[in-house]
Every structure is written in structure tokens, then in C-alpha cells.
Scaffold this motif. Structure first.
Motif, PDB file in Angstrom:
ATOM      1  N   ALA A  15       9.046  -3.806  -2.402  1.00  0.00           N
ATOM      2  CA  ALA A  15       9.352  -4.526  -3.632  1.00  0.00           C
ATOM      3  C   ALA A  15       9.108  -3.606  -4.831  1.00  0.00           C
ATOM      4  O   ALA A  15       8.409  -2.609  -4.704  1.00  0.00           O
ATOM      5  CB  ALA A  15       8.474  -5.765  -3.728  1.00  0.00           C
ATOM      6  N   PRO A  16       9.694  -3.937  -5.992  1.00  0.00           N
ATOM      7  CA  PRO A  16       9.354  -3.175  -7.197  1.00  0.00           C
ATOM      8  C   PRO A  16       7.848  -3.310  -7.465  1.00  0.00           C
ATOM      9  O   PRO A  16       7.245  -4.303  -7.059  1.00  0.00           O
ATOM     10  CB  PRO A  16      10.155  -3.874  -8.301  1.00  0.00           C
ATOM     11  CG  PRO A  16      11.209  -4.655  -7.611  1.00  0.00           C
ATOM     12  CD  PRO A  16      10.669  -5.008  -6.267  1.00  0.00           C
ATOM     13  N   CYS A  18       5.239  -1.908  -6.156  1.00  0.00           N
ATOM     14  CA  CYS A  18       4.228  -1.895  -5.105  1.00  0.00           C
ATOM     15  C   CYS A  18       3.732  -0.475  -4.854  1.00  0.00           C
ATOM     16  O   CYS A  18       3.105  -0.191  -3.856  1.00  0.00           O
ATOM     17  CB  CYS A  18       4.740  -2.559  -3.825  1.00  0.00           C
ATOM     18  SG  CYS A  18       6.020  -1.642  -3.002  1.00  0.00           S
ATOM     19  N   LYS A  20       5.581   2.487  -4.769  1.00  0.00           N
ATOM     20  CA  LYS A  20       6.438   3.314  -3.927  1.00  0.00           C
ATOM     21  C   LYS A  20       6.529   4.758  -4.416  1.00  0.00           C
ATOM     22  O   LYS A  20       6.365   5.689  -3.633  1.00  0.00           O
ATOM     23  CB  LYS A  20       7.845   2.711  -3.883  1.00  0.00           C
ATOM     24  CG  LYS A  20       8.352   2.497  -2.499  1.00  0.00           C
ATOM     25  CD  LYS A  20       9.457   1.469  -2.385  1.00  0.00           C
ATOM     26  CE  LYS A  20      10.203   1.144  -3.649  1.00  0.00           C
ATOM     27  NZ  LYS A  20      11.096   2.227  -4.051  1.00  0.00           N
ATOM     28  N   GLY A  64      13.579  -0.540  -5.416  1.00  0.00           N
ATOM     29  CA  GLY A  64      12.818  -1.659  -4.874  1.00  0.00           C
ATOM     30  C   GLY A  64      13.671  -2.904  -4.653  1.00  0.00           C
ATOM     31  O   GLY A  64      14.632  -3.142  -5.359  1.00  0.00           O
ATOM     32  N   TYR A  66      13.173  -7.217  -3.072  1.00  0.00           N
ATOM     33  CA  TYR A  66      12.274  -8.244  -2.539  1.00  0.00           C
ATOM     34  C   TYR A  66      12.719  -8.746  -1.179  1.00  0.00           C
ATOM     35  O   TYR A  66      11.933  -9.210  -0.381  1.00  0.00           O
ATOM     36  CB  TYR A  66      12.196  -9.430  -3.497  1.00  0.00           C
ATOM     37  CG  TYR A  66      11.464  -9.113  -4.774  1.00  0.00           C
ATOM     38  CD1 TYR A  66      10.079  -9.124  -4.801  1.00  0.00           C
ATOM     39  CD2 TYR A  66      12.149  -8.804  -5.926  1.00  0.00           C
ATOM     40  CE1 TYR A  66       9.391  -8.823  -5.962  1.00  0.00           C
ATOM     41  CE2 TYR A  66      11.480  -8.509  -7.095  1.00  0.00           C
ATOM     42  CZ  TYR A  66      10.101  -8.522  -7.109  1.00  0.00           C
ATOM     43  OH  TYR A  66       9.430  -8.218  -8.255  1.00  0.00           O
ATOM     44  N   GLU A  75      19.829  -2.880  -5.632  1.00  0.00           N
ATOM     45  CA  GLU A  75      19.378  -3.481  -4.376  1.00  0.00           C
ATOM     46  C   GLU A  75      20.395  -3.246  -3.274  1.00  0.00           C
ATOM     47  O   GLU A  75      20.042  -3.023  -2.121  1.00  0.00           O
ATOM     48  CB  GLU A  75      19.145  -4.980  -4.573  1.00  0.00           C
ATOM     49  CG  GLU A  75      17.964  -5.278  -5.473  1.00  0.00           C
ATOM     50  CD  GLU A  75      17.842  -6.754  -5.831  1.00  0.00           C
ATOM     51  OE1 GLU A  75      16.736  -7.171  -6.157  1.00  0.00           O
ATOM     52  OE2 GLU A  75      18.852  -7.476  -5.781  1.00  0.00           O
ATOM     53  N   HIS A 105       5.558 -10.369  -0.006  1.00  0.00           N
ATOM     54  CA  HIS A 105       6.146  -9.107   0.447  1.00  0.00           C
ATOM     55  C   HIS A 105       6.399  -9.056   1.950  1.00  0.00           C
ATOM     56  O   HIS A 105       7.223  -8.269   2.407  1.00  0.00           O
ATOM     57  CB  HIS A 105       5.269  -7.940   0.012  1.00  0.00           C
ATOM     58  CG  HIS A 105       5.307  -7.716  -1.475  1.00  0.00           C
ATOM     59  ND1 HIS A 105       4.600  -6.727  -2.101  1.00  0.00           N
ATOM     60  CD2 HIS A 105       5.995  -8.349  -2.447  1.00  0.00           C
ATOM     61  CE1 HIS A 105       4.829  -6.769  -3.409  1.00  0.00           C
ATOM     62  NE2 HIS A 105       5.674  -7.758  -3.629  1.00  0.00           N
TER      63      HIS A 105
END
Lengths: 615, 77
Positions: A15-16, A18, A20, A64, A66, A75, A105
Motif C-alpha cells: 500500500a502507499p 508502508c 516501500k 503503491g 491497496y 495502480e 493491508h
């Protein structure tokens, strides 16, 4: 395995917000290559690293998401890469989940598991979750998910060791796992089922869960307040633009003096001749006049990157959404448009987060109206030359004029968006569903890597496009050798063709000449003016460019020139990016045409308005 | 009551999620809305009360009133 050359393709998804990119930078040392996939506008970051067991890994950082119901282009790009629609599916997926947000998540983990993707689940920011008071039963989680689970703390090296050692074990058995079948987007009943399962698993594994982050709650009481919030946002933006102008004075003067000293040194130690003139008047003067603006670009990106990484940017989008919505945009367009203040290219690319095609098109078309850093060299030069350095109340007059130029760009962008949404980009209103991340202190390494990427891109332009145009312009202005005045040179002849067209808006021959190479990139015009006037005035002309302009231009001309720069689409790279992101030269052509029309009209109105006002 | 009708500071539990557009429902669920979750209307936008910002589990989610209509909430007594 003897095929050490073939790197294992591993995709980093999550997810955005988190963590990454922090993990990506940590694993790869931040040395990333931005790659384009053929046939699509996909652009992803690739980095290499070696596992403790000696395997080469090609790590792919994806935008990111979801879950697997993509709405935005970003996405879609991420999902299609994961599903292998670009040709080669990754051999392993590192599914990052925020340890403090398992319930939500884990849904995408289960969706990915359902399509059979080989995967390691990475509980990121585990240390923060523990510090906040989380207690998670990891064995239970691994059991329930039937997938390997590791915890990481992406900011520290030690925090990544568990992941690295797990990787070797999983990669050794990778050949046993079937590659992921070409997937499909999940049906509504699948989403509900995965949601239920994700919650059940999270509830089984979480032994203790703390309340909502207290600091975020307190900060948001002010930042998201209906009255105070917009005031804070306006103050932040105002402070940011004042800072760009005032903090950079020292470093800019230093670079300016260095370029001058270098030119003087080379000038004094080289035999006179065309090579001497090319180096001193063409290369050093041209490139130097642009490099001096590096401090301003660095300051502007510093603000943007810090606001983004701290979690504030999403709040700004929340505060701006309704007003932007009324003008036919989307709160999400705030981030691409704010990035466009640094440079329209990352801004246009960032518009991929916008879900609706028409909203996205409108955002792309108006992004070049945001005052990008390439205009700063031009603005600062003209402002320094023509606007007095007085204070108006507590504010610096020059800063105020600069602010007004930014506002002029924003206001015209808003009006144009309003117009486009009612004509060429008609569509029904689109949804906004956006997470506002918990505030955090930006990670220093991520910040410096991102800042370096921006600054080096600017320097690379100075070393290529601007170097080349400086040399070409110097040649055009200095030859044919028989020419004794500027008007007789090649540049003068091209400029003379343009001059009748530009004279009604107050532009003189030198401006017309400077605009010729200035088509490639806006900031080139500064170097071009420098070259044009340096050659024009002969080698005895030791005045600064700013003083030269003061005597050569009237105030209405200077103001018209500023107005021209608010609109003029003088950037090949931007037009090429519009082409790539919209898939058609048609929209690049449209942007070119409408922006030049605005530039001509704007400069004309300002010129004649200023003359009428007796300036 | 619909989430879009809640007053600032009101709290309750989600009783149903349904949108005409299945993609909106998918998106709401994927970002974390689920039946029986506690929600609190934490903030409202500065212009025309939209978008709204809800506290959901440990996250803050911003959504426009149109999307908030897809979520039914039974208010805490």
C-alpha cells in the motif's frame, strides 16, 4: 546454480505509505535505474543487490496499491507488472504490509495469494508498531497465511537481515513453485471474502493493539481545522517561496562569482581567438548562468520532498479538494501540480495517481502553467534588474513580485481547467478516496537520494541541452565572421524574422534571438541573453547581465517578458512527456498552441497596460 | 444514518457498505472500510463540509460526500 548472471526478478508491492521506497533504498543502496517498458508508459525503478547466499536480485519498486481493483493508471501499472502482462512476471513478490495496519493491508496479500503469486510477506515498520504498543503473534500469522512472514525495520541495516536470510531459503525452492497464472481483477464477492479473511487472520494474530496515533491526532486538530488549516497551508506555501528567494542569495552569489572567476581565469590564460571566445562567452557564460540557480531548485525540492515524506501533502490535497473540484479538478491533482512548481515533468508523471482519464488530461494540460524551477533563472534575473530591493511592510518587494508571478500561473491554470472541463474534457464528477498517513519524521537517506536525483537531473540538463544550445547560440551570434554587428550574424537573421511578430508585444531583437534557443528549455534564455549581449557589447563589456538589461530594456518590456514566461511552453522535455503520458502528439500540439496563444496575449496585455500606466 | 450525514465528532459502527458502482465499493473495502468497524467523523473540509475525513481503525481516510453516501453507520448511543 551456475547461471549467476541471470538475476532473480523480485517485485516490491504494498500500500502507499508502508515504507516501500525506504526498504528499496536500503536493499539496493539507492542506486536505481528508471526503466521504460516497451509499448507502454510504464516507468518503474529497478535496483540490484546480492543476497548473503550470493544470489543476484533485480528488485522492482512498484507504485503503491491497496488491492487488485485498480482505478488509477499508477495502480494499473503496478498490477500489470505483478501479473506479468508486460511479458515476464516477477519470480517472487515481497508483499510489504504496515505492521500497524494488518487488518487492511492483509487484504491485498490474500488477493495476491489467491492468484498463486509466490510471495514473502514483509511486516514493515515493525519496530514502530512495537513502540506504539502492538503485540503480534508472528508464528500464528505465518500459520494462518500459509506464507513466509518476516519483520523488517527498513531504516536500519540490522532491520533487514531477517528478510535477507529468509530470501535465500525461499529462492532456493522457487523452482518448485508454479509461476503465477495470468490473473484477473477480483469480483465483488471475492473482495468481501478476502476482507473477511484478512480481518479474521489479523484478529487472530494481534494480541494487543494500541489506540490511534496521539501525535497525529493532535497535529491534525490544527492542520485539518476548517479555518486554521487553509491558513497554515497558505502560510507554508508563502514561506516556501520566500525561502527559495532569500535563502539562496549566498550560494547563488558564490556560484555566480565562481563562474565569473573561472571565465576570467580562462580568458586570461588562453590565447585570443575563436576557441577563447567560445569557451568564455559561450560555454562558461551560458552554462554558468544556469548552474547558479541550482540552490533555488534544491531549496524548492527540499520543501516538496519533506512535505511529502512527513505526511502533510495528503492533508493539503484534502484541504484543496473541494475548491479544486469546483474548478473541475481533483484534490489528488494538488500533488502533481505542486510538484510541477519544481518541474512539470515529474508533475505530469505524478498525475497517474488521478483515477479519471479526463481529470488526468486536464491536470496534464495545466501542469506547465505551474511556475517550474526552470523559470526561476529568468524571473530572478529580470526581477533583480528591474524591481527595486525595497521592503513593502514586512515583505521584500522582489519576493512579492515573484509570488505574484506564481499566483498568475495558478490563477490562469484554474481558469483554464474550468474551461477545459466544460469543453474538451467533459466528464461526470469522479470519486476521491484517500488515506491520510500518520505523520512521521522523514527518513534522511530517502530524502537525500530523492534530492540528489532531482539536482543531478538539473545538472545533467545544464551539461547537455544547455551546453549544446549555449555553443550553438554562441556560434550563431559570432558567425559569419564578416558580421560586425549582431543584426548581421546568423542569430540576428533568425531573430529578425521573428522580430516583427514579437515587436507588438514589446520584445526587441535580442529577446527574439534569445527565444530561438530558449525553445528547447526555458532557462536557456538567460544564458542566451548573456551570450547575445556579451557578443553584442564586445569583450570590453564587463557589466553584469542585469545591468546590461537595465539599460537595454524599458520597464514595460521587462514586465511583458515576465508575463510571456508565465505561459510560454518552452520546454521540449515537457512536450515529450505530455506525448508519452497521453499517448498522442495531438495533446502536446494542443498544449503548445494554447500556451503560446496565452503567452502572446499575456505579454501584449502587460506591455500595453504598463505603457498606458506610464511605467 | 449515512456516513455523509454524520456530524463532526460523531462516532458509530459501520452497518452496511453498498455503492451503485461496484468499483467504489471495492475501493472502499480495499482501503479498509468493513461492516462492524468503528468510525468517527474526525474532520470536515473547509468548503461546503466536503470532503470528510473519518478515523477508521488506525487510519484516517478522506472521502467526498458522494462516496460517504455508500456507507451506513449506526451511531453510538
Amino acid at each position: 546454480m551456475t547461471a549467476a548472471a541471470a538475476a532473480t526478478r523480485i517485485a516490491l508491492v504494498g500500500a502507499p505509505n508502508c515504507g516501500k521506497s525506504t526498504l528499496f533504498n536500503g536493499l539496493t543502496g539507492g542506486r536505481a535505474k528508471v526503466a521504460n517498458y516497451p509499448g507502454a508508459t510504464v516507468e518503474t525503478r529497478h535496483g540490484r543487490f546480492e543476497t548473503p547466499g550470493g544470489r543476484n536480485v533485480d528488485l522492482i519498486d512498484l507504485p503503491g496499491f491497496y488491492g487488485m481493483s485498480p482505478r488509477s493508471l499508477d495502480e494499473k501499472i503496478a498490477l500489470e507488472t505483478v501479473l506479468g502482462k508486460d511479458g515476464a512476471a516477477p519470480e517472487l513478490i515481497l508483499a510489504l504490509v504496515d505492521a500497524a495496519n494488518l487488518r487492511t493491508h492483509l487484504q491485498s496479500v490474500l488477493q495476491l495469494r489467491a492468484i498463486g503469486a509466490p510471495m514473502i510477506v514483509v511486516l514493515n515498520m515493525y519496530d514502530l508498531a512495537l513502540r506504539d504498543g502492538f503485540e503480534i503473534d508472528l508464528d500464528k500469522l505465518e500459520q494462518e497465511l500459509e506464507l513466509p512472514v518476516v519483520t523488517t525495520n527498513a531504516t536500519r541495516k540490522a532491520g533487514r537481515e531477517a528478510l535477507l536470510s529468509k530470501l535465500d531459503g525461499v529462492l532456493a525452492h522457487l523452482t518448485d513453485i508454479k509461476p503465477a497464472p495470468a490473473g484477473r481483477y477480483p469480483a465483488p464477492e471475492d473482495i468481501r471474502a478476502h476482507q473477511g479473511a484478512a480481518r479474521r487472520i489479523a484478529d487472530a494474530a494481534i494480541e494487543h493493539e494500541p489506540l490511534f496515533n496521539r501525535a497525529t491526532r493532535i497535529i491534525d486538530r490544527f492542520v485539518l481545522h476548517p479555518l486554521l488549516g487553509p491558513v497554515i497551508l497558505a502560510a507554508l506555501l508563502f514561506f516556501m517561496f520566500q525561502a527559495v528567494f532569500t535563502w539562496s542569495t549566498g550560494p547563488v552569489d558564490f556560484l555566480d562569482a565562481s563562474a565569473g572567476a573561472l571565465g576570467g581565469f580562462v580568458g586570461a590564460h588562453m590565447p585570443a581567438g575563436w576557441l577563447h571566445d567560445l569557451l568564455v562567452d559561450g560555454v562558461i557564460a551560458g552554462v554558468g548562468s544556469v548552474v547558479v540557480f541550482l540552490p533555488q531548485i534544491v531549496i524548492l525540492f527540499t520543501f516538496i520532498l519533506l512535505l511529502e515524506a512527513s505526511g502533510y501533502m495528503a492533508r493539503a490535497a484534502f484541504l484543496m479538494d473541494e475548491i479544486m473540484h469546483r474548478f473541475g479538478l481533483n484534490g489528488r491533482a494538488f500533488i502533481p501540480l505542486l510538484s510541477s512548481f519544481a518541474c512539470a515533468i515529474p508533475g505530469i508523471m505524478a498525475s497517474r495517481v488521478i483515477e479519471n482519464d479526463r481529470d488526468r488530461l486536464t491536470t496534464i494540460l495545466i501542469a506547465p502553467l505551474m511556475t517550474c524551477s526552470a523559470r526561476l533563472p529568468v524571473y530572478t534575473l529580470i526581477i533583480a534588474a528591474f524591481i527595486p530591493k525595497e521592503n513593502v511592510g514586512p515583505f521584500n518587494m522582489q519576493g512579492l513580485v515573484l509570488f505574484a508571478l506564481y499566483i498568475a500561473g495558478v490563477v490562469s491554470a484554474v481558469l483554464i481547467a474550468f474551461l477545459f472541463k466544460r469543453t474538451i474534457a467533459k466528464a461526470r464528477s469522479q470519486p476521491l478516496i484517500m488515506e491520510l498517513p500518520t505523520y512521521k519524521v522523514p527518513n534522511a537517506k530517502d530524502f537525500f537520494i530523492s534530492l540528489w536525483m532531482r539536482a543531478s537531473a538539473f545538472l545533467k540538463r545544464a551539461g547537455t541541452v544547455i551546453l549544446a544550445t549555449s555553443v550553438i547560440l554562441w556560434f550563431l551570434a559570432a558567425f559569419p565572421a564578416s558580421a560586425t554587428t549582431l543584426r548581421e550574424s546568423f542569430a540576428g537573421r533568425i531573430g529578425a524574422l521573428l522580430e516583427p511578430l514579437l515587436a507588438p508585444i514589446g520584445f526587441n531583437l535580442e529577446i527574439a534571438i534569445a527565444l530561438v534557443p530558449g525553445m528547447a528549455a526555458r532557462e536557456v534564455a538567460v544564458g542566451a541573453l548573456g551570450t547575445v549581449y556579451a557578443v553584442h557589447g564586445g569583450p570590453d563589456n564587463a557589466q553584469g547581465l542585469s545591468e546590461t538589461l537595465q539599460s537595454a530594456w524599458s520597464l514595460p518590456t521587462a514586465l511583458a517578458f515576465l508575463a510571456w514566461y508565465v505561459f510560454a511552453p518552452q520546454c521540449f522535455a515537457t512536450l515529450a512527456t505530455i506525448r508519452r503520458e497521453t499517448g498522442s502528439w495531438k495533446w502536446s500540439g494542443f498544449a503548445l498552441l494554447y500556451l503560446f496563444t496565452l503567452a502572446y496575449a499575456g505579454a501584449g496585455i502587460v506591455y500595453w497596460g504598463a505603457r498606458a500606466a506610464g511605467l | 444514518m449515512l456516513l455523509s450525514e454524520m456530524k463532526k465528532g460523531a462516532a458509530g459502527r459501520i452497518s452496511a457498505i453498498s455503492a451503485e458502482d461496484p468499483l467504489i465499493e471495492a475501493k472502499l473495502r480495499e482501503i479498509g472500510f468493513a461492516e462492524n468497524d468503528a468510525v468517527e467523523l474526525a474532520h470536515i473540509g473547509p468548503l461546503g463540509r466536503t470532503p470528510v475525513c473519518v478515523r477508521l481503525n488506525r487510519t484516517l481516510i478522506a472521502l467526498r460526500l458522494d462516496e460517504a453516501k455508500a456507507i451506513s453507520v449506526s451511531l453510538d448511543p
